[in-house]
Design a protein around this motif. Structure first.
Motif, PDB file in Angstrom:
ATOM      1  N   ALA A  62       0.842  -1.200   0.000  1.00 12.89           N
ATOM      2  CA  ALA A  62       0.000   0.000   0.000  1.00 12.89           C
ATOM      3  C   ALA A  62       0.875   1.248   0.000  1.00 12.89           C
ATOM      4  N   LEU A  80      -6.613   0.316  -6.490  1.00 19.18           N
ATOM      5  CA  LEU A  80      -6.209  -0.578  -5.401  1.00 19.18           C
ATOM      6  C   LEU A  80      -6.810  -1.972  -5.560  1.00 19.18           C
ATOM      7  N   ARG A  90      -2.733   0.848   4.499  1.00 21.59           N
ATOM      8  CA  ARG A  90      -3.762  -0.194   4.587  1.00 21.59           C
ATOM      9  C   ARG A  90      -5.025   0.366   5.241  1.00 21.59           C
ATOM     10  N   TRP A  99      -6.844   2.513   2.727  1.00 25.02           N
ATOM     11  CA  TRP A  99      -7.405   1.593   1.750  1.00 25.02           C
ATOM     12  C   TRP A  99      -8.700   0.995   2.290  1.00 25.02           C
TER      13      TRP A  99
END
Length: 167
Positions: free
Chosen positions: A28, A106, A35, A38
């Motif tokens: 990431a 992502l 993370r 995300w």
């Protein structure tokens, strides 16, 4: 001496989870995010218009930690807070077009990570693992496990020693 199978499985789950989190954090960061960010973006894509308190609960985060995270995402132009028509004090979280584009990118990273870490694992093994994990998750949510956890809270040092012995 071989460890009992159930104990070994729990140990491997914990260790693998830790290693996977570390790996995903690294990947990431390589893609300009974290993370945690995300996770917020992905959850908002699934359920737009959440209140921060509801999102914090879904992500199992402290509300103050999520507030800081959302502040950063808002500052980057990835998330926006909008007035809640049903509660003028509340704000609802929405992805912006750049936020939606980032979470879509992502997704490709997630597919890449899954391909890397699961390369060579056949579908039958993955299906069996998913079934086992679903069972474990369900048991962890049950009231009996919660009561057992409360009873064992006072024995944490003994459990820490046992975990260290397991290694």
């Amino acid at each position: 001496m071989a460890r009992p199978l159930k104990r070994e499985l729990v140990f491997q789950l914990v260790e693998t989870s830790r290693q996977l989190r570390t790996y995903v954090d690294q990947r990431a960061r390589e893609n300009g995010t974290t993370r945690a960010q995300w996770g917020v973006l992905a959850r908002l894509r699934r359920v737009e218009g959440l209140k921060q308190a509801a999102l914090a609960e879904m992500l199992e985060m402290q509300p103050i930690s999520l507030t800081r995270l959302v502040d950063r995402l808002e500052g980057q132009g990835l998330v926006e807070r909008r007035a809640d028509p049903g509660d003028r004090r509340a704000r609802l979280l929405h992805l912006t077009p750049p936020g939606r584009a980032l979470v879509d990118e992502l997704d490709e990273l997630r597919a890449s990570i899954a391909g890397e870490v699961l390369n060579g694992v056949d579908d039958a093994a993955m299906a069996a693992t998913l079934t086992t994990l679903a069972t474990v998750r369900e048991r962890l949510r049950s009231p009996a496990v919660e009561r057992a956890g409360e009873k064992s809270a006072g024995r944490s040092s003994r459990l820490e020693r046992a975990a260290n012995d397991a290694e």
